[in-house]
Write a protein that holds these residues in place. Structure first.
Motif, short mmCIF file in Angstrom:
data_model
loop_
_atom_site.label_atom_id
_atom_site.label_comp_id
_atom_site.label_asym_id
_atom_site.label_seq_id
_atom_site.Cartn_x
_atom_site.Cartn_y
_atom_site.Cartn_z
N ARG A 142 1.14 12.21 1.53
CA ARG A 142 -0.17 12.03 2.17
C ARG A 142 -1.24 12.84 1.44
NH1 ARG A 142 2.65 12.00 7.49
NH2 ARG A 142 2.57 9.83 8.17
N GLU A 143 -0.91 14.05 1.01
CA GLU A 143 -1.88 14.86 0.27
C GLU A 143 -2.21 14.23 -1.08
OE1 GLU A 143 -0.44 18.82 -0.12
OE2 GLU A 143 -0.95 19.37 1.94
N GLU A 144 -1.22 13.67 -1.75
CA GLU A 144 -1.44 13.08 -3.07
C GLU A 144 -2.24 11.78 -2.98
OE1 GLU A 144 -0.70 14.22 -6.14
OE2 GLU A 144 -0.02 16.07 -5.21
N LEU A 145 -2.10 11.05 -1.90
CA LEU A 145 -2.82 9.78 -1.76
C LEU A 145 -4.32 10.00 -1.61
CD1 LEU A 145 -0.47 7.69 0.53
CD2 LEU A 145 -0.95 7.32 -1.88
N GLY A 146 -4.72 11.09 -1.00
CA GLY A 146 -6.13 11.40 -0.86
C GLY A 146 -6.71 10.96 0.46
N PRO A 147 -8.01 11.20 0.64
CA PRO A 147 -8.66 10.93 1.93
C PRO A 147 -8.80 9.44 2.26
CG PRO A 147 -10.28 11.70 0.34
CD PRO A 147 -8.94 11.83 -0.31
N PHE A 157 -2.86 6.13 6.76
CA PHE A 157 -1.60 5.55 6.28
C PHE A 157 -0.43 6.09 7.08
CE2 PHE A 157 2.15 5.99 3.50
CZ PHE A 157 2.39 4.65 3.25
N GLU A 158 0.41 5.20 7.53
CA GLU A 158 1.63 5.58 8.25
C GLU A 158 2.82 5.00 7.50
OE1 GLU A 158 1.99 7.54 10.86
OE2 GLU A 158 -0.17 7.88 10.97
N PHE A 159 3.88 5.77 7.38
CA PHE A 159 5.07 5.31 6.67
C PHE A 159 5.77 4.19 7.43
CE2 PHE A 159 4.35 9.34 4.64
CZ PHE A 159 4.61 9.05 3.32
N GLU A 160 5.55 4.12 8.73
CA GLU A 160 6.13 3.05 9.53
C GLU A 160 5.54 1.69 9.14
OE1 GLU A 160 4.89 5.90 11.02
OE2 GLU A 160 6.87 6.81 11.23
N PHE A 199 4.35 -3.75 10.07
CA PHE A 199 3.12 -4.14 9.38
C PHE A 199 2.55 -5.43 9.95
CE2 PHE A 199 0.99 -6.49 5.97
CZ PHE A 199 -0.02 -5.59 5.67
N ILE A 200 3.40 -6.42 10.15
CA ILE A 200 2.94 -7.70 10.69
C ILE A 200 2.45 -7.52 12.11
CG2 ILE A 200 3.71 -10.00 11.41
CD1 ILE A 200 5.45 -10.02 8.89
N ARG A 201 3.18 -6.75 12.92
CA ARG A 201 2.76 -6.50 14.30
C ARG A 201 1.39 -5.83 14.33
NH1 ARG A 201 6.99 -3.68 16.04
NH2 ARG A 201 8.10 -5.59 16.46
N LYS A 202 1.17 -4.87 13.44
CA LYS A 202 -0.12 -4.17 13.40
C LYS A 202 -1.23 -5.13 12.98
CE LYS A 202 -2.36 -0.14 11.37
NZ LYS A 202 -2.19 0.99 10.44
N GLN A 203 -0.95 -6.00 12.03
CA GLN A 203 -1.97 -6.94 11.58
C GLN A 203 -2.29 -7.99 12.64
OE1 GLN A 203 -3.74 -6.40 8.88
NE2 GLN A 203 -2.48 -4.59 8.57
#
Length: 148
Positions: A52-57, A62-65, A72-76
């Motif tokens: 998460r730190e390397e990805l930046g602000p 971002f969630e690993f789930e 992912f489909i449920r969230k979309q």
């Protein structure tokens, strides 16, 4: 983690553990296993934090789930921007299945009256039940050389 293990299986595992490690060493083995699991969890959490730190602000939400395709489909699909909730709420699966069933069994008056001309002398009803054909006495069943 062990949701699918039943009580009998759990008792069997405990008995096997006592037989394999002995009652003297079993508490030490359990402590070692729990310590190892705890270290693996700590390592996993620190790796997630580092990523998460390397990805930046820009990836702060971002969630690993989300890497799981189902999540992912449920969230979309739950996203309000697409307007899919209105479509999903307007679709009643039980009602649709009942309509299809009624149409197949020709219980719907509109469908049966429109198809009565095509059905001929059967009065608008089409018999879709499968009836076994009775073979003639001289008819032999098909012979399959590969099956014998």
């Amino acid at each position: 983690m062990f949701n699918d293990i039943g009580p009998l299986e759990l008792v069997t595992l405990i008995v096997l553990a006592v037989l394999v490690f002995g009652p003297d060493k079993l508490p030490k083995v359990i402590q070692d296993v729990t310590r190892t699991i705890r270290k693996i969890r700590e390592f996993s959490e620190s790796a997630k934090h580092d990523i998460r730190e390397e990805l930046g602000p820009e990836f702060k939400d971002f969630e690993f789930e989300d890497l799981n395709p189902k999540a992912f489909i449920r969230k979309q699909l739950d996203n309000e921007d697409l307007g899919l909730k209105e479509i999903r709420n307007g679709f009643d699966l039980k009602k649709e299945m009942a309509e299809v069933t009624d149409a197949v069994h020709s219980r719907d008056s509109d469908w049966s009256s429109s198809s009565s001309g095509a059905a001929g002398s059967s009065g608008g009803r089409i018999d879709m039940t499968k009836k076994p054909e009775t073979p003639d006495r001289d008819d032999r069943p098909p012979f399959d050389a590969d099956a014998t």
